[in-house]
Design an enzyme around this catalytic site. Structure first.
Site, PDB file in Angstrom:
ATOM      1  CD  GLU A  93      -2.110   7.498   9.344  1.00  0.00           C
ATOM      2  OE1 GLU A  93      -1.751   8.354   8.518  1.00  0.00           O
ATOM      3  OE2 GLU A  93      -2.987   6.639   9.094  1.00  0.00           O
ATOM      4  CG  HIS A 114      -2.221   4.220   5.341  1.00  0.00           C
ATOM      5  ND1 HIS A 114      -2.178   4.046   3.974  1.00  0.00           N
ATOM      6  CD2 HIS A 114      -2.258   2.967   5.879  1.00  0.00           C
ATOM      7  CE1 HIS A 114      -2.187   2.746   3.690  1.00  0.00           C
ATOM      8  NE2 HIS A 114      -2.244   2.080   4.823  1.00  0.00           N
ATOM      9  CB  CYS A 120      -0.943  -0.010   1.194  1.00  0.00           C
ATOM     10  SG  CYS A 120      -1.935  -1.517   1.277  1.00  0.00           S
ATOM     11  CG  HIS A 136      -6.674   0.251   1.545  1.00  0.00           C
ATOM     12  ND1 HIS A 136      -5.805   1.002   0.772  1.00  0.00           N
ATOM     13  CD2 HIS A 136      -5.899  -0.376   2.463  1.00  0.00           C
ATOM     14  CE1 HIS A 136      -4.570   0.830   1.208  1.00  0.00           C
ATOM     15  NE2 HIS A 136      -4.596   0.000   2.232  1.00  0.00           N
ATOM     16  CE  LYS A 188      -5.967   3.901   2.296  1.00  0.00           C
ATOM     17  NZ  LYS A 188      -5.123   5.102   2.518  1.00  0.00           N
ATOM     18  CG  PHE A 202      -0.028  -6.019   4.310  1.00  0.00           C
ATOM     19  CD1 PHE A 202      -0.494  -5.322   5.403  1.00  0.00           C
ATOM     20  CD2 PHE A 202      -0.884  -6.920   3.691  1.00  0.00           C
ATOM     21  CE1 PHE A 202      -1.792  -5.511   5.876  1.00  0.00           C
ATOM     22  CE2 PHE A 202      -2.173  -7.118   4.153  1.00  0.00           C
ATOM     23  CZ  PHE A 202      -2.629  -6.412   5.242  1.00  0.00           C
TER      24      PHE A 202
END
Length: 412
Positions: A315, A304, A164, A341, A336, A400
Site C-alpha cells: 500500500e 487499509h 476485506c 482488522h 486498525k 484476499f
C-alpha cells in the site's frame, strides 16, 4: 446519474472500543486501543490469544429475546449499528417510499459462529438436532436481509462478499444505486463476527496474525518495521446514505459527500498482494477519476494498513507511485492500529472514520508506529492525532483474492 449527489447522513457502529460514535471517535483521536485478551472462548491451546473483541454484547439495546436468538452475531452487529445510524439520521421510514429505500451490507465470512455450532451438533448429536435456523443465520446475505426486514425496506437489498474489500464494494454499489435512481436512501457498510474458535484458528495457522500475546495493545503496528501480522477483530460499521436533494428536503445533517469509487483486482496470489501495489494504485486512480479530482486534491487517506509485512509495504508503494510528490503532502493513518482488522466490516468502520475526519478536521493516529519500515517515509500520523483543513479524503480496502476498493469522500 451525474446530477444525483450522494451524502452520508447517519452513522452507526459496533467496535471493540464501544458503540457510541462520538465516544469511540474521541477514543480514536486519543490513540486508545480496543485490543485485549480473548474471553469469549478458551484460547489456551492457541498461540494467538487476543483480538478486538466485543465484550458483554447484549444486542446493543436494539435486539432482545427471540429476535436476538434467531440471527447470528454478525447480523446482530449489523442491525444494531443500522438502528443507531437511522436514529442519527433522524429518518422516519413511515414517511418514506419504502420501494426507494434499501440495504446493501458487506461481509467477508458471514455466520461462521452458527456454522461452527451447527457442525458440532451434527457430530455430537446427529442430523436431527441441527437447528432449522442454521441456514438463515449463517448465510452471508443474512445481515442485509435482517436490516431490510427490521425497517421494512423494499428497495435494493443484497450483500457484497469480497473478503476485506466487502464493505467497500457494498458502499460502492449503494452509491451507484442512488445515482442510477434505483433508490433514494440506502443503509450500507459491513459487518463481521469471525472472532470465533474456528475463525481464529484459521487465520492463526496461515500465520497472518500477530503473536504479541504479552502486549496485545501494541500488537497492531501498521507501517512499523517490527509488525508481525494483523489483529483479528469483530464488529460493524453501518451508515445511511441519501440522494442529496432528498436529504436536504427533510433537513438532514450531512457528514460528508461520497464522490468517487474505484475497484480492481490483482489477479495474482490468493492471499498475497502485488508487491508494488499495482492493483491498489489503479483502484485509487479510478476513485480519483470518478470523483473528478487529482492527486493534489486529497488531504487524508485512511489506509487499509493491516500491520502485515507484505500488505503495508504494497500500500505504501501504491500511494507513492500514484501520488508522486503529492504523497509527501498527504496525511495517512491506519486506525486498525487501535481497532484491529474487522475483515469485511473494516471498510464500513473506516468510511465512517473518514467522514468524521472531514467533518471535524481531526485525523486519528497510527499508534505503535515507533520504527517506520524502510521506505515508509510518508506522514503516517504516528502516535498522535493531527488536525488540518480537510476538503477531500480517501479510504482503502484490500482483500484476499486480490480485491481492491477505494472510495473518495468530500467535505460538505
Amino acid at each position: 446519474m451525474e446530477n444525483r449527489r450522494v451524502v452520508i447522513t447517519g452513522l452507526g457502529w459496533v467496535t471493540s472500543l464501544g458503540n457510541d460514535v462520538d465516544q469511540v471517535w474521541s477514543d480514536l483521536l486519543a490513540g486508545k486501543s480496543g485490543i485485549g485478551p480473548i474471553e469469549r472462548f478458551d484460547v489456551s491451546r492457541y498461540n494467538v490469544r487476543f483480538g478486538g473483541q466485543i465484550v458483554n454484547w447484549d444486542g446493543g439495546g436494539h435486539l432482545q429475546g427471540r429476535e436476538l436468538k434467531r440471527i447470528d452475531r454478525f447480523s446482530q452487529f449489523a442491525v444494531s449499528a443500522a438502528c443507531d445510524a437511522v436514529a442519527d439520521a433522524g429518518l422516519d421510514f413511515s414517511k418514506e417510499d419504502l420501494d426507494m429505500c434499501g440495504a446493501i451490507v458487506g461481509t467477508g465470512i458471514g455466520g461462521i459462529e452458527e456454522f461452527e455450532q451447527g457442525h458440532l451438533k451434527l457430530v455430537e448429536k446427529g442430523p436431527d438436532r441441527v437447528s432449522p435456523f442454521m441456514i438463515p443465520k449463517l448465510m452471508g446475505n443474512a445481515a442485509s436481509a435482517n436490516v431490510s426486514m427490521h425497517f421494512g425496506l423494499k428497495g435494493p437489498n443484497y450483500t457484497a462478499v469480497s473478503a476485506c474489500a466487502s464493505a467497500g464494494h457494498a458502499i460502492t454499489d449503494a452509491i451507484k444505486c442512488i445515482k442510477m435512481e434505483e433508490a433514494d436512501v440506502i443503509i450500507t457498510g459491513g459487518s463481521e463476527a469471525a472472532l470465533t474458535p474456528l475463525g481464529l484458528a484459521c487465520f492463526m495457522t496461515m500465520r497472518a496474525l500477530s503473536t504479541r500475546n504479552d502486549d496485545p495493545q501494541r500488537a497492531s503496528r501498521p507501517f512499523d518495521k517490527d509488525r508481525d501480522g494483523f489483529v483479528l477483530s469483530e464488529g460493524a460499521g453501518v451508515f445511511v446514505i441519501e440522494e442529496l436533494e432528498h436529504a436536504k428536503a427533510r433537513g438532514a445533517k450531512i457528514y460528508a459527500e461520497l464522490l468517487g469509487w474505484g475497484m480492481t483486482a490483482d489477479a495474482g496470489h490468493i492471499t498475497q498482494p502485488d508487491e508494488q501495489g499495482s492493483g491498489a494504485q489503479k483502484a485509487m486512480a479510478r476513485a480519483l477519476k470518478t470523483a473528478g479530482l487529482s492527486t493534489g486534491d486529497i488531504d487524508y487517506i485512511n489506509a487499509h494498513g493491516t500491520s502485515t509485512p507484505l500488505g503495508d509495504l504494497a500500500e505504501n508503494n501504491a500511494v507513492k507511485a500514484l501520488f508522486g510528490e503529492d504523497a509527501y503532502k498527504l496525511a495517512v493513518s491506519s486506525t486498525k492500529s487501535m481497532l484491529g482488522h474487522l475483515l469485511g466490516a473494516s471498510g464500513g468502520v473506516e468510511t465512517i472514520i473518514t467522514a468524521k475526519a472531514l467533518q471535524t478536521g481531526d485525523m486519528p493516529p497510527t499508534i505503535n508506529l515507533e520504527n517506520p519500515d524502510e521506505g515508509c517515509d510518508l506522514n503516517y500520523i504516528a502516535n498522535e492525532a493531527q488536525h488540518g483543513d480537510l476538503k477531500y479524503a480517501m479510504t482503502n480496502s484490500f482483500g484476499f483474492g486480490g480485491h481492491n476498493s477505494s472510495l473518495v469522500l468530500g467535505k460538505y
